[in-house]
Design a protein around this motif. Structure first.
Motif, PDB file in Angstrom:
ATOM      1  N   GLU A   1       0.833  -1.191   0.000  1.00  0.00           N
ATOM      2  CA  GLU A   1       0.000   0.000   0.000  1.00  0.00           C
ATOM      3  C   GLU A   1       0.876   1.252   0.000  1.00  0.00           C
ATOM      4  O   GLU A   1       1.856   1.335   0.752  1.00  0.00           O
ATOM      5  CB  GLU A   1      -0.897   0.000   1.245  1.00  0.00           C
ATOM      6  CG  GLU A   1      -1.836   1.188   1.333  1.00  0.00           C
ATOM      7  CD  GLU A   1      -2.635   1.177   2.620  1.00  0.00           C
ATOM      8  OE1 GLU A   1      -3.874   1.189   2.543  1.00  0.00           O
ATOM      9  OE2 GLU A   1      -2.002   1.158   3.698  1.00  0.00           O
ATOM     10  N   ALA A   2       0.505   2.189  -0.854  1.00  0.00           N
ATOM     11  CA  ALA A   2       1.171   3.489  -0.884  1.00  0.00           C
ATOM     12  C   ALA A   2       0.106   4.558  -0.730  1.00  0.00           C
ATOM     13  O   ALA A   2      -0.902   4.560  -1.446  1.00  0.00           O
ATOM     14  CB  ALA A   2       1.927   3.675  -2.192  1.00  0.00           C
ATOM     15  N   MET A   3       0.322   5.463   0.223  1.00  0.00           N
ATOM     16  CA  MET A   3      -0.663   6.503   0.495  1.00  0.00           C
ATOM     17  C   MET A   3       0.004   7.866   0.512  1.00  0.00           C
ATOM     18  O   MET A   3       1.173   8.004   0.883  1.00  0.00           O
ATOM     19  CB  MET A   3      -1.352   6.255   1.851  1.00  0.00           C
ATOM     20  CG  MET A   3      -2.191   4.994   1.907  1.00  0.00           C
ATOM     21  SD  MET A   3      -3.044   4.817   3.498  1.00  0.00           S
ATOM     22  CE  MET A   3      -4.124   6.264   3.453  1.00  0.00           C
ATOM     23  N   GLY A   4      -0.727   8.847   0.101  1.00  0.00           N
ATOM     24  CA  GLY A   4      -0.257  10.220   0.133  1.00  0.00           C
ATOM     25  C   GLY A   4      -1.441  11.151   0.136  1.00  0.00           C
ATOM     26  O   GLY A   4      -2.607  10.720   0.266  1.00  0.00           O
ATOM     27  N   THR A   5      -1.190  12.421  -0.020  1.00  0.00           N
ATOM     28  CA  THR A   5      -2.264  13.405  -0.023  1.00  0.00           C
ATOM     29  C   THR A   5      -3.166  13.199  -1.241  1.00  0.00           C
ATOM     30  O   THR A   5      -2.751  13.385  -2.388  1.00  0.00           O
ATOM     31  CB  THR A   5      -1.704  14.835  -0.041  1.00  0.00           C
ATOM     32  OG1 THR A   5      -0.834  15.004   1.070  1.00  0.00           O
ATOM     33  CG2 THR A   5      -2.836  15.860   0.035  1.00  0.00           C
ATOM     34  N   GLY A   6      -4.370  12.763  -0.990  1.00  0.00           N
ATOM     35  CA  GLY A   6      -5.351  12.609  -2.056  1.00  0.00           C
ATOM     36  C   GLY A   6      -5.233  11.343  -2.875  1.00  0.00           C
ATOM     37  O   GLY A   6      -5.930  11.200  -3.886  1.00  0.00           O
ATOM     38  N   PHE A   7      -4.395  10.392  -2.468  1.00  0.00           N
ATOM     39  CA  PHE A   7      -4.319   9.148  -3.251  1.00  0.00           C
ATOM     40  C   PHE A   7      -3.991   7.961  -2.341  1.00  0.00           C
ATOM     41  O   PHE A   7      -3.413   8.103  -1.265  1.00  0.00           O
ATOM     42  CB  PHE A   7      -3.280   9.252  -4.373  1.00  0.00           C
ATOM     43  CG  PHE A   7      -1.853   9.163  -3.893  1.00  0.00           C
ATOM     44  CD1 PHE A   7      -1.217   7.935  -3.816  1.00  0.00           C
ATOM     45  CD2 PHE A   7      -1.159  10.303  -3.525  1.00  0.00           C
ATOM     46  CE1 PHE A   7       0.106   7.841  -3.374  1.00  0.00           C
ATOM     47  CE2 PHE A   7       0.155  10.224  -3.089  1.00  0.00           C
ATOM     48  CZ  PHE A   7       0.787   8.993  -3.018  1.00  0.00           C
ATOM     49  N   ARG A   8      -4.387   6.814  -2.818  1.00  0.00           N
ATOM     50  CA  ARG A   8      -4.070   5.539  -2.153  1.00  0.00           C
ATOM     51  C   ARG A   8      -3.945   4.484  -3.236  1.00  0.00           C
ATOM     52  O   ARG A   8      -4.859   4.279  -4.034  1.00  0.00           O
ATOM     53  CB  ARG A   8      -5.155   5.146  -1.157  1.00  0.00           C
ATOM     54  CG  ARG A   8      -4.938   3.785  -0.507  1.00  0.00           C
ATOM     55  CD  ARG A   8      -6.060   3.458   0.468  1.00  0.00           C
ATOM     56  NE  ARG A   8      -5.913   2.156   1.057  1.00  0.00           N
ATOM     57  CZ  ARG A   8      -6.301   1.019   0.482  1.00  0.00           C
ATOM     58  NH1 ARG A   8      -6.891   1.049  -0.722  1.00  0.00           N
ATOM     59  NH2 ARG A   8      -6.116  -0.143   1.088  1.00  0.00           N
ATOM     60  N   ILE A   9      -2.818   3.811  -3.295  1.00  0.00           N
ATOM     61  CA  ILE A   9      -2.562   2.788  -4.297  1.00  0.00           C
ATOM     62  C   ILE A   9      -2.229   1.482  -3.584  1.00  0.00           C
ATOM     63  O   ILE A   9      -1.484   1.468  -2.606  1.00  0.00           O
ATOM     64  CB  ILE A   9      -1.387   3.188  -5.208  1.00  0.00           C
ATOM     65  CG1 ILE A   9      -1.685   4.507  -5.922  1.00  0.00           C
ATOM     66  CG2 ILE A   9      -1.086   2.081  -6.224  1.00  0.00           C
ATOM     67  CD1 ILE A   9      -0.507   5.043  -6.708  1.00  0.00           C
ATOM     68  N   GLU A  10      -2.784   0.377  -4.079  1.00  0.00           N
ATOM     69  CA  GLU A  10      -2.487  -0.937  -3.514  1.00  0.00           C
ATOM     70  C   GLU A  10      -2.135  -1.886  -4.648  1.00  0.00           C
ATOM     71  O   GLU A  10      -2.843  -1.981  -5.646  1.00  0.00           O
ATOM     72  CB  GLU A  10      -3.684  -1.469  -2.731  1.00  0.00           C
ATOM     73  CG  GLU A  10      -3.385  -2.750  -1.983  1.00  0.00           C
ATOM     74  CD  GLU A  10      -4.531  -3.158  -1.069  1.00  0.00           C
ATOM     75  OE1 GLU A  10      -4.672  -2.571   0.020  1.00  0.00           O
ATOM     76  OE2 GLU A  10      -5.287  -4.062  -1.464  1.00  0.00           O
TER      77      GLU A  10
END
Length: 221
Positions: A173-182
């Motif tokens: 999982e990668a998360m940041g401001t305004g996004f989330r990717i798995e």
């Protein structure tokens, strides 16, 4: 003859004054070690080693443990601050208490349960320095190598149970401001909660990630 008597008397008085000076500092150091070791087991004993040089008089000695001497068993060094100076004394701390040993031959990778262990009583100061005596710190841990029946448990053969296993599929999982990717990946090594491990993505790229849960990891930025 009279001069000889005066010499002997003077030596005895000097020895007596040294004994008075030494005793308080040693007594405070011994009392300090007894307090520090009180939770290690039953029947705590502290034996002070005679100093190699006379100790100074000190009305307000402050004992302390130099460095990180844990657990406080076996030969130890105790420092004593006195009037801006520091002296170091040698002692031996022993304690009788309960410890745990393997109840049978155990394989590497075993997740320890209480039935895998047998309680024993003895002098804890004779055990290897890294022996784990707290049952709660043993149950649920994984063995990193095989143990024969009767061997004591040391922290060097224990680790937290991995939440991610080598070659098993994991989520990244990668998360940041305004996004989330798995994304899906495969673990290249075991990892417990919070540990950093390497994973391989389907495109063969290798990432270093942090274990965040069972078969779950996250990318840190």
């Amino acid at each position: 003859m009279k001069a000889l008597r005066w010499l002997v008397t003077g030596l005895l008085l000097t020895a007596a004054s040294l004994a008075v000076a030494v005793a308080p500092m040693e007594q405070q150091a011994r009392a300090f070690l007894l307090r520090e070791a009180a939770r290690l087991g039953d029947h705590i004993e502290v034996t002070m080693q005679s100093p190699t040089a006379p100790l100074p008089q000190c009305g307000d000695a402050t004992p302390f443990l130099p460095g990180h001497q844990r657990p406080l068993l076996g030969p130890v060094t105790v420092g004593v601050r006195c009037d801006g100076q520091v002296r170091y004394l040698q002692a031996r701390v022993s304690a009788r208490g309960r410890y745990w040993a393997a109840a049978q031959n155990l394989d590497a990778g075993t997740i320890l349960e209480k039935d895998d262990l047998r309680a024993r009583e003895g002098d804890l100061s004779t055990l290897p320095r890294r022996t784990v005596t707290d049952l709660d710190q043993l149950v649920g841990k994984e063995l990193t190598r095989p143990l024969n029946a009767g061997m004591v448990l040391q922290d060097s053969v224990l680790r937290v149970r991995p939440l991610v296993r080598r070659r098993q599929p994991v989520k990244v999982e990668a998360m940041g401001t305004g996004f989330r990717i798995e994304r899906a990946a495969h673990a290249l090594e075991d990892g417990a909660l919070g540990e950093r491990i390497r994973v391989r993505l389907p495109d063969r790229r290798v990432l270093t990630v942090v274990v965040s849960g069972p078969n779950r990891t996250r990318v840190t930025f």
